[in-house]
Design a protein around this motif. Sequence first.
Motif, mmCIF file in Angstrom:
data_model
loop_
_atom_site.group_PDB
_atom_site.id
_atom_site.type_symbol
_atom_site.label_atom_id
_atom_site.label_comp_id
_atom_site.label_asym_id
_atom_site.label_seq_id
_atom_site.Cartn_x
_atom_site.Cartn_y
_atom_site.Cartn_z
ATOM 1 N N LEU A 268 0.825 -1.208 0.000
ATOM 2 C CA LEU A 268 0.000 0.000 0.000
ATOM 3 C C LEU A 268 0.861 1.261 0.000
ATOM 4 O O LEU A 268 0.528 2.247 -0.664
ATOM 5 C CB LEU A 268 -0.941 0.007 1.204
ATOM 6 N N GLU A 269 1.972 1.234 0.726
ATOM 7 C CA GLU A 269 2.876 2.383 0.755
ATOM 8 C C GLU A 269 3.494 2.633 -0.616
ATOM 9 O O GLU A 269 3.649 3.789 -1.028
ATOM 10 C CB GLU A 269 3.962 2.167 1.810
ATOM 11 N N ALA B 214 -5.065 3.899 -1.476
ATOM 12 C CA ALA B 214 -3.999 3.379 -0.619
ATOM 13 C C ALA B 214 -3.714 4.337 0.528
ATOM 14 O O ALA B 214 -3.536 3.912 1.675
ATOM 15 C CB ALA B 214 -2.736 3.133 -1.445
ATOM 16 N N LYS B 215 -3.677 5.632 0.241
ATOM 17 C CA LYS B 215 -3.442 6.629 1.294
ATOM 18 C C LYS B 215 -4.555 6.602 2.329
ATOM 19 O O LYS B 215 -4.293 6.721 3.536
ATOM 20 C CB LYS B 215 -3.327 8.025 0.684
ATOM 21 N N ASN C 96 1.286 8.142 -6.823
ATOM 22 C CA ASN C 96 0.399 9.253 -7.166
ATOM 23 C C ASN C 96 -0.397 9.001 -8.445
ATOM 24 O O ASN C 96 -0.588 9.898 -9.269
ATOM 25 C CB ASN C 96 1.173 10.572 -7.278
ATOM 26 N N SER D 89 -3.731 5.604 -5.779
ATOM 27 C CA SER D 89 -2.926 6.280 -4.768
ATOM 28 C C SER D 89 -3.811 6.820 -3.646
ATOM 29 O O SER D 89 -3.496 6.670 -2.465
ATOM 30 C CB SER D 89 -2.139 7.414 -5.414
ATOM 31 N N ASN D 90 -4.921 7.428 -4.023
ATOM 32 C CA ASN D 90 -5.835 7.982 -3.018
ATOM 33 C C ASN D 90 -6.425 6.886 -2.142
ATOM 34 O O ASN D 90 -6.576 7.053 -0.932
ATOM 35 C CB ASN D 90 -6.958 8.772 -3.688
ATOM 36 N N ALA E 225 0.752 4.182 -2.746
ATOM 37 C CA ALA E 225 0.495 5.562 -2.324
ATOM 38 C C ALA E 225 1.571 6.514 -2.843
ATOM 39 O O ALA E 225 1.288 7.678 -3.137
ATOM 40 C CB ALA E 225 0.410 5.635 -0.811
ATOM 41 N N LYS F 284 -4.105 5.623 6.272
ATOM 42 C CA LYS F 284 -4.545 6.560 7.311
ATOM 43 C C LYS F 284 -5.434 5.850 8.340
ATOM 44 O O LYS F 284 -5.340 6.112 9.535
ATOM 45 C CB LYS F 284 -5.305 7.716 6.670
#
Length: 64
Positions: free
Chosen positions: A24-25, A39-40, A31, A36-37, A28, A44
């Motif tokens: 996931l990192e 995964a971020k 981009n 990316s969104n 992320a 979180k």
Amino acid sequence: MSNNPFTESPFKALISFHKLIENLEEIAATNIDYRSNYAKALLKEIAPFPEFRNGIEDINFIGL
């Protein structure tokens, strides 16, 4: 009778999601719009729980 089959084991059982978190990192960091969104957002949500990366030893933590 216990639901935990590992109570009498000489081994230490850990449940960890560190490989998934590392993946996931990487996503992320790329981009690439929605991936990316997503995964971020997942990173979180799990940030307050370091047990997911470090390993869960107590089976009660996951509610089994």
